[in-house]
Design a protein around this motif. Structure first.
Motif, PDB file in Angstrom:
ATOM      1  N   LYS A  72       0.857  -1.183   0.000  1.00 17.49           N
ATOM      2  CA  LYS A  72       0.000   0.000   0.000  1.00 17.49           C
ATOM      3  C   LYS A  72       0.895   1.235   0.000  1.00 17.49           C
ATOM      4  O   LYS A  72       2.001   1.216   0.560  1.00 17.49           O
ATOM      5  CB  LYS A  72      -0.953  -0.031   1.186  1.00 17.49           C
ATOM      6  CG  LYS A  72      -0.558   0.778   2.375  1.00 17.49           C
ATOM      7  CD  LYS A  72      -1.693   0.822   3.383  1.00 17.49           C
ATOM      8  CE  LYS A  72      -1.215   1.679   4.561  1.00 17.49           C
ATOM      9  NZ  LYS A  72      -1.933   1.472   5.765  1.00 17.49           N
ATOM     10  N   THR A  73       0.446   2.280  -0.675  1.00 18.24           N
ATOM     11  CA  THR A  73       1.253   3.493  -0.780  1.00 18.24           C
ATOM     12  C   THR A  73       0.732   4.527   0.200  1.00 18.24           C
ATOM     13  O   THR A  73      -0.467   4.818   0.210  1.00 18.24           O
ATOM     14  CB  THR A  73       1.163   4.063  -2.216  1.00 18.24           C
ATOM     15  OG1 THR A  73       1.334   2.978  -3.126  1.00 18.24           O
ATOM     16  CG2 THR A  73       2.242   5.093  -2.472  1.00 18.24           C
ATOM     17  N   SER A  74       1.630   5.036   1.054  1.00 11.71           N
ATOM     18  CA  SER A  74       1.217   6.132   1.930  1.00 11.71           C
ATOM     19  C   SER A  74       2.370   7.129   2.000  1.00 11.71           C
ATOM     20  O   SER A  74       3.527   6.727   2.177  1.00 11.71           O
ATOM     21  CB  SER A  74       0.858   5.629   3.321  1.00 11.71           C
ATOM     22  OG  SER A  74       1.969   5.007   3.918  1.00 11.71           O
ATOM     23  N   HIS A 114      -6.265  -5.936  10.941  1.00  8.50           N
ATOM     24  CA  HIS A 114      -4.923  -5.685  10.404  1.00  8.50           C
ATOM     25  C   HIS A 114      -3.906  -6.271  11.371  1.00  8.50           C
ATOM     26  O   HIS A 114      -4.112  -6.243  12.586  1.00  8.50           O
ATOM     27  CB  HIS A 114      -4.667  -4.174  10.286  1.00  8.50           C
ATOM     28  CG  HIS A 114      -5.396  -3.552   9.143  1.00  8.50           C
ATOM     29  ND1 HIS A 114      -4.983  -3.698   7.844  1.00  8.50           N
ATOM     30  CD2 HIS A 114      -6.521  -2.789   9.102  1.00  8.50           C
ATOM     31  CE1 HIS A 114      -5.822  -3.047   7.048  1.00  8.50           C
ATOM     32  NE2 HIS A 114      -6.768  -2.499   7.776  1.00  8.50           N
ATOM     33  N   LEU A 115      -2.806  -6.823  10.824  1.00  7.95           N
ATOM     34  CA  LEU A 115      -1.675  -7.183  11.681  1.00  7.95           C
ATOM     35  C   LEU A 115      -0.794  -5.938  11.667  1.00  7.95           C
ATOM     36  O   LEU A 115       0.020  -5.751  10.787  1.00  7.95           O
ATOM     37  CB  LEU A 115      -0.936  -8.406  11.121  1.00  7.95           C
ATOM     38  CG  LEU A 115      -1.784  -9.673  10.996  1.00  7.95           C
ATOM     39  CD1 LEU A 115      -0.971 -10.801  10.397  1.00  7.95           C
ATOM     40  CD2 LEU A 115      -2.352 -10.109  12.344  1.00  7.95           C
ATOM     41  N   ASP A 116      -1.017  -5.073  12.630  1.00  8.18           N
ATOM     42  CA  ASP A 116      -0.464  -3.728  12.557  1.00  8.18           C
ATOM     43  C   ASP A 116       1.047  -3.766  12.744  1.00  8.18           C
ATOM     44  O   ASP A 116       1.549  -4.097  13.808  1.00  8.18           O
ATOM     45  CB  ASP A 116      -1.101  -2.867  13.654  1.00  8.18           C
ATOM     46  CG  ASP A 116      -0.595  -1.443  13.563  1.00  8.18           C
ATOM     47  OD1 ASP A 116      -0.261  -1.033  12.438  1.00  8.18           O
ATOM     48  OD2 ASP A 116      -0.503  -0.769  14.596  1.00  8.18           O
ATOM     49  N   ASN A 117       1.763  -3.451  11.665  1.00  7.56           N
ATOM     50  CA  ASN A 117       3.217  -3.591  11.744  1.00  7.56           C
ATOM     51  C   ASN A 117       3.938  -2.279  11.488  1.00  7.56           C
ATOM     52  O   ASN A 117       5.074  -2.269  11.072  1.00  7.56           O
ATOM     53  CB  ASN A 117       3.685  -4.614  10.704  1.00  7.56           C
ATOM     54  CG  ASN A 117       3.399  -4.125   9.292  1.00  7.56           C
ATOM     55  OD1 ASN A 117       2.351  -3.540   9.045  1.00  7.56           O
ATOM     56  ND2 ASN A 117       4.302  -4.344   8.376  1.00  7.56           N
ATOM     57  N   THR A 118       3.261  -1.146  11.729  1.00  7.28           N
ATOM     58  CA  THR A 118       3.876   0.133  11.375  1.00  7.28           C
ATOM     59  C   THR A 118       5.236   0.307  12.042  1.00  7.28           C
ATOM     60  O   THR A 118       6.143   0.899  11.479  1.00  7.28           O
ATOM     61  CB  THR A 118       2.939   1.303  11.765  1.00  7.28           C
ATOM     62  OG1 THR A 118       2.289   0.944  12.987  1.00  7.28           O
ATOM     63  CG2 THR A 118       1.901   1.542  10.704  1.00  7.28           C
ATOM     64  N   ALA A 119       5.379  -0.246  13.245  1.00  7.54           N
ATOM     65  CA  ALA A 119       6.655  -0.074  13.947  1.00  7.54           C
ATOM     66  C   ALA A 119       7.706  -1.075  13.486  1.00  7.54           C
ATOM     67  O   ALA A 119       8.892  -0.906  13.758  1.00  7.54           O
ATOM     68  CB  ALA A 119       6.431  -0.222  15.445  1.00  7.54           C
ATOM     69  N   HIS A 120       7.274  -2.139  12.796  1.00  2.00           N
ATOM     70  CA  HIS A 120       8.202  -3.246  12.553  1.00  2.00           C
ATOM     71  C   HIS A 120       8.716  -3.349  11.122  1.00  2.00           C
ATOM     72  O   HIS A 120       9.575  -4.166  10.848  1.00  2.00           O
ATOM     73  CB  HIS A 120       7.534  -4.571  12.956  1.00  2.00           C
ATOM     74  CG  HIS A 120       7.138  -4.618  14.385  1.00  2.00           C
ATOM     75  ND1 HIS A 120       5.824  -4.538  14.791  1.00  2.00           N
ATOM     76  CD2 HIS A 120       7.885  -4.696  15.511  1.00  2.00           C
ATOM     77  CE1 HIS A 120       5.772  -4.580  16.106  1.00  2.00           C
ATOM     78  NE2 HIS A 120       7.007  -4.675  16.575  1.00  2.00           N
ATOM     79  N   GLY A 121       8.153  -2.578  10.197  1.00  2.00           N
ATOM     80  CA  GLY A 121       8.654  -2.653   8.823  1.00  2.00           C
ATOM     81  C   GLY A 121       7.748  -3.446   7.903  1.00  2.00           C
ATOM     82  O   GLY A 121       6.593  -3.709   8.215  1.00  2.00           O
TER      83      GLY A 121
END
Length: 316
Positions: A72-74, A114-121
């Motif tokens: 996904k693009t953000s 969601h498997l929220d992985n914003t902190a993990h890459g």
């Protein structure tokens, strides 16, 4: 398409899920049914509107639930995320009329969490606990291994434990496999040329095969019947078989491919059969009897052989 998986919770039908990678259109998951009596392939289409699909895995316990890793693009950056989905009830068991591609009755996947992985890459892959109730998932994100608990009918994912690769440079996992043995407490991962084993209870490393391959390791698979046996393949064109109790040398090495080996899979019923796929444009089926669970056996039952054939087998 680059992502394909069997629907393991479905035991009556032969069914696969395939994910598309399109930049211009909404992406889709195609439910492919193979009707082996009539030799027909049927498909149903589900919309996956969040992005290109790089990896799919299905719940071992609930045939309507699956996980995807998608782009996904953000803020003009591309991230690979992961989510758990449910397919519409009527498609869980597939159907036997193949709708026209242009048909307008395409249904959409329902997002569970969601498997929220914003902190993990970036997510590389998602693995369900193979023998479990579909409530435990491991995801590999950059250099992190994350163990999730799915709660309240999978509508929420809670991170229960994690571990990170330590060391120099940009460490990234390429793939992983959850072992069906040892009460499902072990996971094998690949990063660069190294294969590692982890204990999911302590999230500690239990073995490490450095330089398992001369170049990048692409895929891993556990022997379904021999609990310490693991197959790996990679960009050195080789497929190697390891006994995880003694990882100094591979038990056996196959050198049939002439380019990168992307996938390796054991046959679930006959573990002497190994399937490998490579960018030399070939898929090779190998018969590895010597390291199978029946090293002296064969695939024909003894009582099916007549005496004459029996003698012939022995001579062979």
């Amino acid at each position: 398409a680059r992502a394909l998986t069997p629907q393991t919770a479905e035991t009556d039908a032969i069914r696969f899920l395939v994910g598309t990678q399109s930049l211009r259109y909404d992406n889709q998951i195609h439910i492919i049914d193979f009707d082996d009596e009539n030799n027909i392939i049927n498909k149903n289409v589900l919309l996956h509107q969040v992005g290109e699909i790089w990896h799919i895995s299905t719940s071992p316990a609930d045939k309507g639930v699956l996980a995807t890793c998608y782009n996904k693009t953000s803020d003009s950056k591309v991230m690979t995320c992961a989510a758990v989905w449910r397919m519409p009830k009527e498609l869980e068991s597939g159907s036997h009329e193949s709708p026209d591609d242009s048909s307008s009755n395409t249904q959409t996947l329902e997002l569970l969490c969601h498997l929220d992985n914003t902190a993990h890459g970036n997510m590389a892959c998602v693995m369900w606990e193979p023998m479990g109730d579909g409530k435990k998932i491991v995801s590999l994100a950059d250099n992190n291994i994350l163990l999730w608990d799915l709660q309240e009918s999978s509508a929420k994912a809670v991170l229960s434990s994690s571990a990170a690769l330590e060391g120099k440079g940009q460490l990234k996992f390429t793939s992983g496999r959850w072992s069906p043995h040892h009460n499902c407490t072990q996971i094998a991962t690949a990063n660069d040329t190294t294969v590692r084993g982890w204990d999911t209870r302590s999230m500690r490393q239990i073995y490490c095969i450095e330089n398992a391959h001369g170049q990048l390791v692409r895929d891993l698979d556990f022997n379904p019947n021999k609990q310490y046996y693991l197959a790996s393949c990679g960009d050195d064109c080789k497929v190697k078989f390891w006994d995880t109790r003694n990882v100094t040398e591979p038990v056996k090495t196959l050198e049939e491919h002439s380019h990168w080996v992307w996938n390796v899979r054991y046959n679930h019923s006959h573990d002497q059969l190994i399937l490998t796929g490579s960018s030399d444009s070939r898929v090779i089926l190998s018969n590895m009897v010597s390291i199978s669970s029946e090293p002296f056996g064969h695939m024909v039952d003894d009582d099916e052989l007549s005496d004459q054939e029996d003698q012939h087998q022995e001579e062979k």
